[in-house]
Design a protein around this motif. Sequence first.
Motif, mmCIF file in Angstrom:
data_model
loop_
_atom_site.group_PDB
_atom_site.id
_atom_site.type_symbol
_atom_site.label_atom_id
_atom_site.label_comp_id
_atom_site.label_asym_id
_atom_site.label_seq_id
_atom_site.Cartn_x
_atom_site.Cartn_y
_atom_site.Cartn_z
ATOM 1 N N SER A 180 0.817 -1.214 0.000
ATOM 2 C CA SER A 180 0.000 0.000 0.000
ATOM 3 C C SER A 180 0.849 1.261 0.000
ATOM 4 C CB SER A 180 -0.937 0.014 1.213
ATOM 5 O OG SER A 180 -0.264 0.508 2.359
ATOM 6 N N LEU A 200 -3.443 -3.670 -2.597
ATOM 7 C CA LEU A 200 -3.511 -2.216 -2.464
ATOM 8 C C LEU A 200 -2.380 -1.515 -3.230
ATOM 9 C CD1 LEU A 200 -4.491 -1.772 1.309
ATOM 10 C CD2 LEU A 200 -5.957 -1.641 -0.715
ATOM 11 N N TYR A 201 -1.673 -2.261 -4.058
ATOM 12 C CA TYR A 201 -0.571 -1.667 -4.821
ATOM 13 C C TYR A 201 -1.090 -0.580 -5.759
ATOM 14 C CZ TYR A 201 2.958 -1.160 -8.458
ATOM 15 O OH TYR A 201 3.859 -0.644 -9.357
ATOM 16 N N ASP A 202 -0.398 0.553 -5.771
ATOM 17 C CA ASP A 202 -0.746 1.684 -6.627
ATOM 18 C C ASP A 202 0.510 2.085 -7.386
ATOM 19 O OD1 ASP A 202 -1.440 4.048 -7.817
ATOM 20 O OD2 ASP A 202 -2.147 5.035 -6.002
#
Length: 205
Positions: free
Chosen positions: A161, A183-185
């Motif tokens: 995240s 939650l990787y952005d």
Amino acid sequence: MTVAELVWDMDGTLLDSTVVVPAAFVRAVARLGGQPVSPAQAVAAYPLGTPEVILAHLVGRPLGPHETDFYYQELQDGQVAPYPGIVEALAALRARGRAVAVFTGASTRGARMLLDAAGLEVDMLIGGDHIRRPKPAGDGVLLAAERLGVAPGGIAYIGDSPLDLRAAAAAGSVGAAAAWGHLYDAEEPADRTLARPEAALELLG
């Protein structure tokens, strides 16, 4: 860019808890008589801190200890598994004589339940209840560095995240994005982006 030790986030990095953790919050809120919440609302509350803080926020009132136990009761029988490649990466890390160190915003109690359910053993576990300020503050990463006997700059904190990467930056550590996590952005700045868990070993000096 090399480091002396790796520290891992848990949810969304070591464990695919995409379903089990939000579902436990949803059911606990219902048992406590709160307004219905969705899994997405539970996930959105993660930055608030430990499960106790999150649950009180979702229910909308202060909770007693016996009431916060509802979350752990709902979590108890949840099915959770490590992401592909995690078991092998941790085994390779131990083969190099390195500790498997985890810092998670979850409580120590909840983290141990999930790690046990997934069959993962760790050498050092720092939960959100061990620190004063939750991510994106660097407190947990700094505590991990202290316990490992390494300067903060010698730590790579691996997390999915944006909060994980910001915590690493706040601590003066290397932030490694776990691109496999839920939650990787890709828009969040990272010192390194890891396509798979084994790539974390390449960070070690």
